[in-house]
Scaffold this active site. Structure first.
Site, mmCIF file in Angstrom:
data_model
loop_
_atom_site.group_PDB
_atom_site.id
_atom_site.type_symbol
_atom_site.label_atom_id
_atom_site.label_comp_id
_atom_site.label_asym_id
_atom_site.label_seq_id
_atom_site.Cartn_x
_atom_site.Cartn_y
_atom_site.Cartn_z
ATOM 1 N N ARG A 1 68.136 22.696 -0.189
ATOM 2 C CA ARG A 1 67.618 21.880 0.615
ATOM 3 C C ARG A 1 67.489 20.493 0.083
ATOM 4 N NH1 ARG A 1 65.523 25.352 4.770
ATOM 5 N NH2 ARG A 1 64.710 27.328 4.075
ATOM 6 N N GLY B 1 67.641 20.744 9.690
ATOM 7 C CA GLY B 1 67.575 19.474 8.526
ATOM 8 C C GLY B 1 68.966 19.069 8.291
ATOM 9 N N ASP C 1 67.146 31.595 12.237
ATOM 10 C CA ASP C 1 65.722 31.137 13.188
ATOM 11 C C ASP C 1 66.445 30.985 14.629
ATOM 12 O OD1 ASP C 1 64.777 30.932 10.831
ATOM 13 O OD2 ASP C 1 64.676 28.795 10.626
ATOM 14 N N HIS D 1 60.525 30.223 11.018
ATOM 15 C CA HIS D 1 60.079 28.899 11.083
ATOM 16 C C HIS D 1 59.153 28.565 12.477
ATOM 17 C CE1 HIS D 1 59.919 25.348 8.983
ATOM 18 N NE2 HIS D 1 60.232 24.852 9.741
ATOM 19 N N GLN E 1 65.320 39.468 5.075
ATOM 20 C CA GLN E 1 65.991 39.013 6.402
ATOM 21 C C GLN E 1 67.071 38.267 6.533
ATOM 22 O OE1 GLN E 1 62.302 38.782 9.574
ATOM 23 N NE2 GLN E 1 61.639 38.301 7.430
HETATM 24 O O1 F6P Z 1 65.129 28.487 8.067
HETATM 25 C C1 F6P Z 1 65.498 29.854 7.704
HETATM 26 C C2 F6P Z 1 64.158 30.260 6.993
HETATM 27 O O2 F6P Z 1 64.416 31.854 6.457
HETATM 28 C C3 F6P Z 1 62.971 30.337 7.900
HETATM 29 O O3 F6P Z 1 62.797 31.482 8.912
HETATM 30 C C4 F6P Z 1 61.762 30.396 6.736
HETATM 31 O O4 F6P Z 1 60.620 29.692 7.408
HETATM 32 C C5 F6P Z 1 62.438 29.582 5.841
HETATM 33 O O5 F6P Z 1 63.684 29.356 5.671
HETATM 34 C C6 F6P Z 1 62.072 29.899 4.352
HETATM 35 O O6 F6P Z 1 62.533 28.910 3.332
HETATM 36 P P1 F6P Z 1 62.507 29.221 1.820
HETATM 37 O O7 F6P Z 1 63.897 30.110 1.919
HETATM 38 O O8 F6P Z 1 62.866 27.767 1.506
HETATM 39 O O9 F6P Z 1 61.471 29.946 1.351
#
Ligand code: F6P
Length: 357
Positions: free
Chosen positions: A74, A113, A136, A180, A283
């Site tokens: 990210r 993003g 999402d 999200h 998921q």
């Molecule tokens: O955007 C995909 C997602 O899995 C969302 O559903 C969740 O809120 C977020 O990413 C979790 O992010 P990370 O993998 O940075 O914990």
């Protein structure tokens, strides 16, 4: 000869590899030669020049493979204009690496993003094609993102499995579903898994109504209740708060997530045994489902066609089952949420599903 860069950015999901393979297959089936450069770990690879020329072998056998062969990370859009810890201008560095390699186009796979940065690079003069990934399904301009259907299957399976213990023990079970700030995944998995109550961000819940739905089921002889709760679910009280007040309120939040808070309230007020199950990142894991393999391949193929035609500045998406190109400036920075008045919500309510509203 076309020189194409490729990167995957943001959270991983199913069918990223299938989509990249689709692009490369389409290009290799044309008469034009193409060189593909894979940048590692999202925009980081483009910023720091971490890349490798990919061969056909890299794309062989990856249709069914989960995750991303390029790695991902990210890179928050809000700080993309800030210099890094060594004083490097990240946007200028990306432009420089693109130009030094003599790329014709960057193919960028990502969610919300990622699309903001992709659009910024387009504004800065780079040729960009994007592909919409995210479990999402919250990307504007496309009816569907790849990864979503695979995640729906996994979240549905989680709800299916919970039915066993919920019914044997006569318990209340809350299954927390990712997504999200939107409820697409929860709504679809909740309906597919036969959840009795579905809580999504787009329809703020009233705890009294949630508890009433549980009691109503008991009155009809059902000893257990399953709730599918979106990780972004929000109560009516909090939804009515100003951003500032909400921030203050959340400073005292003592649960791992809102799902645990709802579970605690239900158990305390009803005295019924209540449990939470969180499938979490599972998921996003494993092989893409058949739908996503076909969908991502179609998107990749169309992206390849756009590259061959020299048509840049688009996200390839799907509308009314047809693959379409959508101008990047129409996509970036917009969230696709569920319309609370959509027919699917009405249909779910007619099935007896409560949204706690
Ligand atoms: O955007 C995909 C997602 O899995 C969302 O559903 C969740 O809120 C977020 O990413 C979790 O992010 P990370 O993998 O940075 O914990």
């Amino acid at each position: 000869m076309k020189k194409i860069g490729m990167l995957t950015s943001g959270g991983d999901c199913q069918a990223l590899n299938a989509a990249m393979r689709g692009v490369v297959k389409c290009l290799s089936n044309s008469t034009e030669n193409a060189e593909i450069y894979g940048f590692y770990d999202g925009y980081r690879g483009l910023i720091y020049g971490d890349y490798r020329m990919l061969t056909h072998a890299d794309f062989s056998g990856i249709l069914t493979k989960g995750g991303t062969i390029l790695g991902t990370s990210r890179t928050p859009f809000k700080s993309i204009r800030e210099l890094d810890e060594n004083g490097l201008d990240k946007v200028e560095a990306m432009k420089r690496n693109y130009r030094n390699l003599g790329l014709d186009c960057m193919v960028i796979l990502g969610g919300n993003g990622t699309h903001k940065t992709a659009n910024l690079l387009r504004e800065e003069g780079l040729n960009i094609i994007t592909l919409p990934k995210t479990i999402d399904n919250d990307l504007y301009g496309t009816d569907m993102t790849f990864g979503f259907q695979s995640a729906v299957d996994i979240a549905t399976n989680a709800i299916d499995l919970i039915h066993t213990t919920a019914s044997s023990h006569g318990r209340i079970f809350l299954v927390e579903v990712m997504g999200h700030k939107v409820g697409w995944l929860t709504l679809n998995a909740g309906m597919a898994g036969g959840a009795d109550i579905i809580l999504i961000p787009e329809i703020p819940y009233d705890t009294d109504k949630v508890i009433k739905a549980i009691y109503d089921r008991q009155a009809r002889g059902s000893k257990f209740t399953i709730l599918a709760v979106a990780e972004g679910a929000v109560s009516k009280e909090r939804a009515a708060m100003s951003k500032h007040d909400l921030k203050e309120e959340m400073k005292n939040f003592r649960y791992p997530s809102v799902t645990y808070e709802i579970a605690d309230i239900i158990e305390k007020r009803t005295g019924l045994e209540t449990r939470v199950a969180v499938p979490g990142h599972m998921q996003r894991g494993g092989s893409p489902c058949a739908y996503d393999r076909v969908f991502a391949s179609r998107l990749g193929s169309e992206a390849g066609r756009l590259i061959l035609e020299g048509e840049y500045g688009f996200m390839v998406g799907i509308r009314n089952r047809e693959i379409v190109k959508v101008p990047l400036e129409d996509v970036a920075g917009k969230l696709k949420m569920i319309d609370p008045d959509a027919s699917i919500i009405k249909e779910a309510k007619m099935l007896g599903i409560s949204f706690g509203d």
